[in-house]
Design a protein around this motif. Structure first.
Motif, mmCIF file in Angstrom:
data_model
loop_
_atom_site.group_PDB
_atom_site.id
_atom_site.type_symbol
_atom_site.label_atom_id
_atom_site.label_comp_id
_atom_site.label_asym_id
_atom_site.label_seq_id
_atom_site.Cartn_x
_atom_site.Cartn_y
_atom_site.Cartn_z
ATOM 1 N N PRO A 1 -5.199 -6.087 2.456
ATOM 2 C CA PRO A 1 -4.866 -4.817 1.781
ATOM 3 C C PRO A 1 -5.717 -3.656 2.288
ATOM 4 O O PRO A 1 -6.863 -3.831 2.714
ATOM 5 C CB PRO A 1 -5.163 -5.122 0.322
ATOM 6 N N THR A 2 -5.121 -2.498 2.261
ATOM 7 C CA THR A 2 -5.856 -1.254 2.520
ATOM 8 C C THR A 2 -5.887 -0.464 1.219
ATOM 9 O O THR A 2 -5.307 -0.866 0.198
ATOM 10 C CB THR A 2 -5.159 -0.429 3.619
ATOM 11 N N GLN A 3 -6.532 0.688 1.275
ATOM 12 C CA GLN A 3 -6.624 1.514 0.063
ATOM 13 C C GLN A 3 -5.274 2.067 -0.367
ATOM 14 O O GLN A 3 -5.133 2.589 -1.465
ATOM 15 C CB GLN A 3 -7.595 2.674 0.320
ATOM 16 N N TYR A 4 -4.272 1.902 0.509
ATOM 17 C CA TYR A 4 -2.957 2.453 0.175
ATOM 18 C C TYR A 4 -2.013 1.422 -0.444
ATOM 19 O O TYR A 4 -0.893 1.762 -0.814
ATOM 20 C CB TYR A 4 -2.308 3.030 1.443
ATOM 21 N N CYS A 5 -2.410 0.147 -0.525
ATOM 22 C CA CYS A 5 -1.528 -0.901 -1.061
ATOM 23 C C CYS A 5 -1.482 -0.823 -2.581
ATOM 24 O O CYS A 5 -2.540 -0.953 -3.245
ATOM 25 C CB CYS A 5 -2.018 -2.283 -0.623
ATOM 26 N N PRO A 6 -0.322 -0.636 -3.168
ATOM 27 C CA PRO A 6 -0.247 -0.462 -4.628
ATOM 28 C C PRO A 6 -0.454 -1.760 -5.399
ATOM 29 O O PRO A 6 -0.980 -1.746 -6.507
ATOM 30 C CB PRO A 6 1.164 0.081 -4.845
ATOM 31 N N ASP A 7 -0.027 -2.917 -4.830
ATOM 32 C CA ASP A 7 -0.153 -4.201 -5.518
ATOM 33 C C ASP A 7 -0.833 -5.212 -4.597
ATOM 34 O O ASP A 7 -0.516 -5.316 -3.424
ATOM 35 C CB ASP A 7 1.219 -4.741 -5.930
ATOM 36 N N ARG A 8 -1.744 -6.000 -5.210
ATOM 37 C CA ARG A 8 -2.480 -6.991 -4.437
ATOM 38 C C ARG A 8 -2.463 -8.327 -5.179
ATOM 39 O O ARG A 8 -2.393 -8.358 -6.411
ATOM 40 C CB ARG A 8 -3.920 -6.549 -4.213
ATOM 41 N N VAL A 9 -2.522 -9.384 -4.392
ATOM 42 C CA VAL A 9 -2.490 -10.725 -4.967
ATOM 43 C C VAL A 9 -3.615 -11.553 -4.348
ATOM 44 O O VAL A 9 -3.888 -11.434 -3.156
ATOM 45 C CB VAL A 9 -1.133 -11.414 -4.713
ATOM 46 N N ILE A 10 -4.238 -12.389 -5.150
ATOM 47 C CA ILE A 10 -5.248 -13.309 -4.646
ATOM 48 C C ILE A 10 -4.615 -14.692 -4.522
ATOM 49 O O ILE A 10 -4.127 -15.241 -5.513
ATOM 50 C CB ILE A 10 -6.480 -13.355 -5.558
ATOM 51 N N LYS A 11 -4.618 -15.248 -3.291
ATOM 52 C CA LYS A 11 -3.967 -16.541 -3.022
ATOM 53 C C LYS A 11 -4.961 -17.524 -2.387
ATOM 54 O O LYS A 11 -5.869 -17.105 -1.663
ATOM 55 C CB LYS A 11 -2.794 -16.363 -2.049
ATOM 56 N N PRO A 12 -4.751 -18.827 -2.638
ATOM 57 C CA PRO A 12 -5.535 -19.825 -1.888
ATOM 58 C C PRO A 12 -4.900 -20.011 -0.504
ATOM 59 O O PRO A 12 -3.845 -20.624 -0.372
ATOM 60 C CB PRO A 12 -5.415 -21.085 -2.742
ATOM 61 N N LEU A 13 -5.518 -19.486 0.515
ATOM 62 C CA LEU A 13 -4.964 -19.522 1.869
ATOM 63 C C LEU A 13 -5.931 -20.230 2.822
ATOM 64 O O LEU A 13 -7.119 -20.378 2.545
ATOM 65 C CB LEU A 13 -4.692 -18.104 2.364
ATOM 66 N N ILE A 14 -5.365 -20.621 3.945
ATOM 67 C CA ILE A 14 -6.155 -21.283 4.983
ATOM 68 C C ILE A 14 -6.810 -20.210 5.843
ATOM 69 O O ILE A 14 -6.130 -19.403 6.481
ATOM 70 C CB ILE A 14 -5.262 -22.184 5.860
ATOM 71 N N LYS A 15 -8.128 -20.221 5.857
ATOM 72 C CA LYS A 15 -8.845 -19.209 6.617
ATOM 73 C C LYS A 15 -9.553 -19.854 7.792
ATOM 74 O O LYS A 15 -10.449 -20.676 7.626
ATOM 75 C CB LYS A 15 -9.847 -18.480 5.737
ATOM 76 N N LEU A 16 -9.105 -19.470 9.004
ATOM 77 C CA LEU A 16 -9.701 -19.978 10.234
ATOM 78 C C LEU A 16 -10.065 -18.797 11.128
ATOM 79 O O LEU A 16 -9.453 -17.717 11.020
ATOM 80 C CB LEU A 16 -8.732 -20.917 10.954
ATOM 81 N N PRO A 17 -11.013 -18.986 12.027
ATOM 82 C CA PRO A 17 -11.492 -17.859 12.841
ATOM 83 C C PRO A 17 -10.583 -17.512 14.013
ATOM 84 O O PRO A 17 -11.056 -17.008 15.030
ATOM 85 C CB PRO A 17 -12.856 -18.351 13.327
ATOM 86 N N TYR A 18 -9.326 -17.799 13.916
ATOM 87 C CA TYR A 18 -8.391 -17.431 14.976
ATOM 88 C C TYR A 18 -7.008 -17.231 14.377
ATOM 89 O O TYR A 18 -6.677 -17.757 13.306
ATOM 90 C CB TYR A 18 -8.336 -18.496 16.079
ATOM 91 N N ALA A 19 -6.211 -16.452 15.078
ATOM 92 C CA ALA A 19 -4.856 -16.145 14.611
ATOM 93 C C ALA A 19 -3.855 -17.085 15.263
ATOM 94 O O ALA A 19 -4.110 -17.647 16.326
ATOM 95 C CB ALA A 19 -4.507 -14.700 14.932
ATOM 96 N N VAL A 20 -2.720 -17.251 14.601
ATOM 97 C CA VAL A 20 -1.636 -18.063 15.150
ATOM 98 C C VAL A 20 -0.357 -17.245 15.119
ATOM 99 O O VAL A 20 -0.200 -16.343 14.293
ATOM 100 C CB VAL A 20 -1.454 -19.368 14.352
#
Length: 753
Positions: free
Chosen positions: A677-696
């Motif tokens: 999210p940035t300061q311009y996002c009106p709605d935000r959600v907190i999710k359990p996601l897979i966080k790895l140090p690289y993109a796919v």
């Protein structure tokens, strides 16, 4: 004045004479001693030995006589009825001065001696036909000076007792000409289906027969037509040299192709031909052709006639193969091979080297054809060494995403990228990228090659790389090698060298050979069990479901590029079998896979072979434990691990992970875009996601479960502006339902009841 002492000059000529005399005495004394020793042990000449021999008897694993090979395939002929050109051909290539010498040819001996001296070994024989007759009738095939002296002396004795025509007749009736045929009559029937008495052998056929005595196997037209043709042409040239035929006749004969008899001959009963071919090759290599085909040996083998018949029937069923057609030689293509063995003894129970056999020794694809094994090599190159050396297990996790190693970029056959998956899932579905990553990132080429070597497969490090994980081998492997390698998985990690011969006896009962198993520990029992359990998943729910037989079974399919090679190698607690299919000249079979036709053959053979055998389970060795871990990290579950990510699997003791899930995290994202999210996002959600140090890339199937690495691009200035109500508001992750001017933050735990 002192008197100078006179020095005697060295007489080099006198010294040379003395040295020469000394050498002559030494050589002469040695020679005399060798001659006396040779005469002392020399066998007596007998008419019976010159004319007869005994068949070798072949028995199955239960001691039942299967067949006999050797002298029964010998049909004596009268020299007067032998075509003149046939006699001339043998004389031209074997002994041109036969009717002039008295048993030996000094010219031939001199030529052979010079060759032996210059080469430093006994290579050249220089033997006359009389010497050859003596050798095949009385002496061994070993090349020693003692045997050569005996051969010369006995040749003189034979020449004194018999006429030249009698000697030539005995020679032509006793000389071994390959394929179990002794003498020209049996050979003419074996190779051409013709009778010597009919006088209908062509010049090119005569020349081929005459070229065989020097090396019957090497010049066999069934095994090596090119070498047979070259040798035939040498005989024709010799016949021209000694004025038996004209140059034009020789050239006309050289232009002819070799045409062999391929029909079954009633006089040659030869059941289970590929199995017997393999036995015969081993026997002749060890004991020599004379002992095998004339020595009356008794050979007790590992042959299980029930399983052999089942395997031959399965390989002969056209429905078990892709669409077939005959090649230029009349053989059905694609071809195939099967090996069935007992993994606990190394006994080869059945061996089939092709779909058809013409009752003539031919290429044995089960033992002689080395082909690319495809994914059937993954347990050997990647997963086995990963468990053995890297401490990994079925629940270890590897990321199935696009990757490359220098210029090599592996691809999954189905085009899918599954993301974070366990080794069990990867092997079950034959995921290529994971196998390559396991080899290159966790195991290393050296450990992979070491593991394969322990399983009887030698690989040169200089010729192998990342593609080895997918069966990309420099020279390939045979079905027998694959069966033996998988046999070690079945045998709790112990590799046993295969055998077809249990015992060999001479006619008088003296045991020449008693099989003693050669075995070694190839891997830990726990490694063998874990690989076996993973391979059971392949059969129960993966690419090998066509091999299911209503009893515990494990195995792996293999399909090379364009389907040029199809494999299934699998086992039960009792038996292991390898099935290969493909064209002799590698040809694409785009709609055929290891999981179709080879599994069909394997299923037919194993279900019938074990129909009367009680169902048993694979044994579980000590040191195997069960644990539940997170299927995305391979670690113990943590507070953020979703329930649907849990997997329970087997581990070797000491390899259960001690750390907890470190890839699932509660991440705040834009509710609309799913990005950071940035300061311009009106709605935000907190999710359990897979966080790895690289993109796919988005093509990865668990992309939606991964934490974003880029900020939201959906919302930009022009919406909620900084400085107005709500501007600069902050949120606290984890506080559900907290309302701000910028929207509502919601927490989605992802947990399922």
């Amino acid at each position: 004045m002192s008197q100078k002492r006179r020095r005697r000059k060295l007489n080099y000529k006198r010294l040379a004479i003395l040295i020469a005399i000394l050498l002559v005495l030494i050589i002469g004394g040695t020679g005399v001693g060798l001659v006396f020793a040779s005469i002392k042990d020399m066998p007596a000449i007998s008419q019976e030995a010159l004319e007869s021999g005994a068949s070798t008897m072949i028995y199955d694993m239960d001691g039942n006589l299967v067949t006999q090979i050797g002298i029964r395939n010998s049909v004596p002929v009268d020299l007067k009825k032998v075509p003149p050109q046939l006699k001339n051909a043998f004389l031209a290539i074997e002994d041109p001065r036969f009717y002039q010498h008295h048993g030996i040819s000094l010219r031939g001996i001199a030529r052979a001696a010079w060759t032996d001296l210059t080469s430093g070994s006994l290579r050249e024989g220089g033997s006359t036909i009389t010497q050859q007759l003596v050798r095949i009738s009385f002496l061994s095939a070993e090349k020693t000076y003692k045997r050569k002296i005996q051969e010369i002396i006995m040749a003189f004795q034979v020449e004194r007792r018999y006429t030249k025509d009698e000697i030539l007749e005995m020679y032509l009736n006793n000389v071994y000409l390959g394929e179990g045929a002794y003498g020209i009559q049996a050979a003419a029937q074996t190779y051409f289906g013709k009778n010597i008495y009919d006088q209908n052998l062509t010049l090119e056929e005569i020349a081929l027969l005459a070229g065989l005595p020097q090396a019957p196997s090497a010049y066999s037209p069934f095994l090596d037509p090119k070498a047979a043709k070259a040798r035939r042409n040498d005989v024709l040239d010799s016949m021209v040299k000694y004025n038996y035929i004209s140059a034009s006749e020789a050239e006309a004969a050289k232009a002819k192709e070799i045409k062999l008899e391929t029909k079954e001959l009633a006089w040659r009963q030869y059941p289970y031909p590929y199995f017997l071919d393999y036995i015969t090759d081993q026997l002749t290599e060890k004991y020599g052709e004379a002992a095998v085909f004339k020595g009356g040996l008794k050979v007790y083998t590992t042959l299980d006639t029930k399983i052999q018949q089942i395997a031959e029937t399965a390989m002969g069923r056209n429905a078990n193969f892709p669409s077939s057609k005959a090649d230029e030689n009349g053989a059905l293509q694609p071809e195939g091979a099967v090996v069935v063995l007992d993994p606990h003894t190394g006994y080869i129970k059945a061996l089939v080297g092709g779909r058809e056999h013409t009752q003539k020794r031919q290429w044995n694809r089960a033992t002689q054809t080395a082909r690319q094994p495809g994914s059937a090599f993954k347990p050997i190159a990647a997963y086995g060494p990963a468990i053995e050396y890297a401490g990994m297990g079925p629940a270890s996790v590897v990321d199935d995403i696009p990757t490359s190693y220098e210029s090599y970029q592996p691809h999954n056959v189905d085009g899918r990228y599954r993301g974070l998956i366990t080794l069990r899932t990867a092997l079950t579905n034959s995921v290529n990228i994971v196998a390559v990553k396991v080899l290159m990132d966790y195991v290393g080429l050296a450990n992979s090659i070491k593991f394969a070597s322990n399983l009887g497969i030698t690989l040169d490090p200089a010729n192998h790389g990342a593609s080895m994980a997918l069966g990309g081998l420099h020279t390939g492997v045979t079905p027998l090698q694959m069966a033996c390698a998988y046999g070690a998985f079945d045998n709790q990690g112990v590799y046993i060298e295969p055998t077809v011969i249990i015992k060999v006896e001479k006619q008088d009962g003296v045991i020449l050979e008693q099989h003693v198993p050669k075995q070694h520990v190839a891997m830990k029992p726990t490694t063998a069990f874990l690989i076996t359990d993973m391979l059971r998943s392949v059969v129960s729910s993966g690419t090998g479901t066509g091999a299911q037989i209503s009893r515990p079974a494990a195995g792996k399919t293999g399909t090379t590029d364009e389907g040029k090679d199809l494999w299934f190698v699998g086992y039960t607690p009792e038996l292991v079998a390898a099935v290969w299919m493909g064209y002799d000249q590698p040809t694409a079979m785009p709609q055929a896979y290891g999981g179709t036709y080879p599994t069909r053959v394997w299923q037919e053979i194993m279900s019938r072979a074990l129909s009367d055998t009680p169902v048993t389970s694979f044994p579980t060795p000590a040191g195997i434990v069960s644990a539940t871990v997170d299927g995305k990290s391979g670690l113990l579950p943590g507070p953020n691990t979703p329930t649907d990510s849990l997997v329970t699997d087997y581990f070797a003791s000491g390899t259960v992970p001690s750390g907890t899930d470190n890839v699932h995290n509660f991440i705040e994202v834009c509710a609309a875009s799913g990005q950071l999210p940035t300061q311009y996002c009106p709605d935000r959600v907190i999710k359990p996601l897979i966080k790895l140090p690289y993109a796919v890339p988005p093509s990865v199937e668990d992309f939606a479960l991964r934490a974003p690495t880029e900020s939201c691009t959906l919302h930009a200035p022009g919406g909620t502006q900084p400085g107005k109500p709500g501007a600069g508001s902050t949120t606290t992750p984890g506080k559900t339902g907290t309302k701000t001017d910028t929207g509502v933050i919601k927490t989605d735990t992802g947990k399922k009841n």
